[in-house]
Design an enzyme around this catalytic site. Sequence first.
Site, PDB file in Angstrom:
ATOM      1  N   PHE A   1      71.598   9.720  53.146  1.00 54.34           N
ATOM      2  CA  PHE A   1      70.649  10.829  53.118  1.00 54.34           C
ATOM      3  C   PHE A   1      69.698  10.646  51.939  1.00 54.34           C
ATOM      4  CE2 PHE A   1      74.566  12.267  55.094  1.00 54.34           C
ATOM      5  CZ  PHE A   1      74.110  12.787  56.293  1.00 54.34           C
ATOM      6  N   GLN A   2      69.237   9.392  51.775  1.00 57.21           N
ATOM      7  CA  GLN A   2      68.378   9.047  50.649  1.00 57.21           C
ATOM      8  C   GLN A   2      66.915   9.097  51.075  1.00 57.21           C
ATOM      9  OE1 GLN A   2      71.830   5.814  49.812  1.00 57.21           O
ATOM     10  NE2 GLN A   2      69.746   5.129  49.496  1.00 57.21           N
TER      11      GLN A   2
ATOM     12  N   THR B   1      71.392   3.819  60.547  1.00 61.04           N
ATOM     13  CA  THR B   1      71.315   5.014  61.390  1.00 61.04           C
ATOM     14  C   THR B   1      71.302   4.598  62.854  1.00 61.04           C
ATOM     15  OG1 THR B   1      70.099   6.219  59.688  1.00 61.04           O
ATOM     16  CG2 THR B   1      69.962   7.055  61.944  1.00 61.04           C
TER      17      THR B   1
ATOM     18  N   CYS C   1      62.241   7.305  58.534  1.00 64.90           N
ATOM     19  CA  CYS C   1      63.389   8.105  58.966  1.00 64.90           C
ATOM     20  C   CYS C   1      63.031   9.213  59.951  1.00 64.90           C
ATOM     21  CB  CYS C   1      64.095   8.706  57.747  1.00 64.90           C
ATOM     22  SG  CYS C   1      64.929   7.470  56.729  1.00 64.90           S
TER      23      CYS C   1
ATOM     24  N   PHE D   1      61.087  22.156  51.692  1.00 62.75           N
ATOM     25  CA  PHE D   1      60.415  21.676  52.906  1.00 62.75           C
ATOM     26  C   PHE D   1      59.479  22.737  53.496  1.00 62.75           C
ATOM     27  CE2 PHE D   1      63.524  18.480  52.353  1.00 62.75           C
ATOM     28  CZ  PHE D   1      63.046  17.343  52.981  1.00 62.75           C
ATOM     29  N   LEU D   2      58.832  23.481  52.614  1.00 62.59           N
ATOM     30  CA  LEU D   2      57.842  24.465  53.051  1.00 62.59           C
ATOM     31  C   LEU D   2      56.445  24.128  52.528  1.00 62.59           C
ATOM     32  CD1 LEU D   2      59.732  27.893  52.735  1.00 62.59           C
ATOM     33  CD2 LEU D   2      59.321  26.515  54.788  1.00 62.59           C
ATOM     34  N   ARG D   3      56.244  22.888  52.089  1.00 69.13           N
ATOM     35  CA  ARG D   3      54.915  22.467  51.628  1.00 69.13           C
ATOM     36  C   ARG D   3      54.123  21.998  52.858  1.00 69.13           C
ATOM     37  NH1 ARG D   3      53.500  21.560  46.585  1.00 69.13           N
ATOM     38  NH2 ARG D   3      52.149  19.839  47.246  1.00 69.13           N
ATOM     39  N   SER D   4      53.295  22.876  53.348  1.00 73.31           N
ATOM     40  CA  SER D   4      52.534  22.530  54.552  1.00 73.31           C
ATOM     41  C   SER D   4      51.436  21.533  54.218  1.00 73.31           C
ATOM     42  CB  SER D   4      51.930  23.796  55.161  1.00 73.31           C
ATOM     43  OG  SER D   4      51.033  24.410  54.244  1.00 73.31           O
ATOM     44  N   GLY D   5      50.983  20.831  55.243  1.00 74.99           N
ATOM     45  CA  GLY D   5      49.931  19.853  55.030  1.00 74.99           C
ATOM     46  C   GLY D   5      49.816  18.857  56.168  1.00 74.99           C
TER      47      GLY D   5
END
EC number: 1.1.1.22
Length: 441
Positions: A160-161, A130, A279, A268-272
């Site tokens: 994109f791994q 990258t 990356c 990608f909506l698991r807040s924490g």
Amino acid sequence: MQVSVVGSGYVGTTIAACLADLGHDVVAVDIDQAVVDAINAGDSPIHEPGLDERIAEHAGGRLRATTDYGVLPDTDLTFLAIQTPSNADGSIDTSALEAASEMTGEALAGRPEDGGSQVVDEHVVVVKSTVLPDVVDARLAPRIKAHAGDRVSVAANPEFQREGSAVADFLAPDKLVFGTAPGDERALDALHECYAPLLEARAADGHDVPIVETDVPTAMMVKYANNAFLAAKVSLINDLGNVCKTYGIDTYEVADAIGLDDRIGAKFLRSGLGWGGSCFPKDVAAIVHAAREHGYEPRMLQAAIDVNDHQPERMLELLEKHVDVDGARVAVLGLAFKPGTDDVRNSRAIPVIDGLQERGADVVAYDPVATENMREHFPDLEYADSAASALHGADAALVTTDWDEFQALDDEFDAMHSKVIVDGRRVIEPQDDLTYDGLTW
């Protein structure tokens, strides 16, 4: 195809093993003899689900490893998968990748016994590392072509791994991005040939993989934009989660509802506790630094970083509501930046442990696979050999990585001195006899 992969880190080792799994003959090139020996012995040098068995199956057959760049002319295509770590200012360090490009060019110019005079015919070098959009054309391709000439094409194929699911991500990609110089059909054809077995396998399972054909700078920008967008999405749900927490609202219930909107999506909506690894932090910092160098202030991306950096402090503030941290024995469950990997780079556990020690806590930490890597950051920290051992006698526990084994904890909490749990990953099931606090729920 005969394929060489220069660099045997997380990306290089995974793509080498997976390409061998697809039927290619692959040689991995790395300067670390220990890594080379491990691969040749059929052992994975990194922890990654699905990788061990593939290396064990193909080592000595379709997969071998060496420290000798001289093998490159015997292959049709070379992937460069060298790490590009962050500098202190957020920019990326491309020195190792530039050195590898130089050695690649020298090797493709001819074997030592040929006096370096015989240029390999029609080789394709593909940058997997990258790097910012201008790096391949400005710094890498000139180093390769200075030795090997224009018979060698230089292309880009960003990865994109995700660590912890890298093998699955390689074998079932959402997309493939091929960046080539305008009119370079040789490089484009080589990339299509390399990935043909994967595309055929996915098509047989009823999945068509979109292929984006573009120029090299755009291909690299796709990688940065992809990671920056996902990082910002996580920070946004975490920011909203912090607001929800002030109202006593479960952010996960809110996330489930907004995720039904196809403009938002459920992923990608698991807040924490936030994002870490090699990356997101590196790529977002790099694009922020690059934007500023070009005179633009990327306020949204900087906000994503700021929110992420603050989540560990939020966890410590919650802990202080339940426990006098000074002198308390606190168990930290999880050291890897995410489950499924032993990688602790930018793990959220690091600032959590730093904050605990600054507050005078007696810290004991546990992770199923990442303990040895974390010792490099905290050599004097107490490490437990199990979650139960870490919890024994603890005044509180903080959950910083969502390993599956933590979900099964139950009676182990009975051995705690006081049963206080602050959960940063929504792993622990609340119980009546636990003082349980979730970071954003």
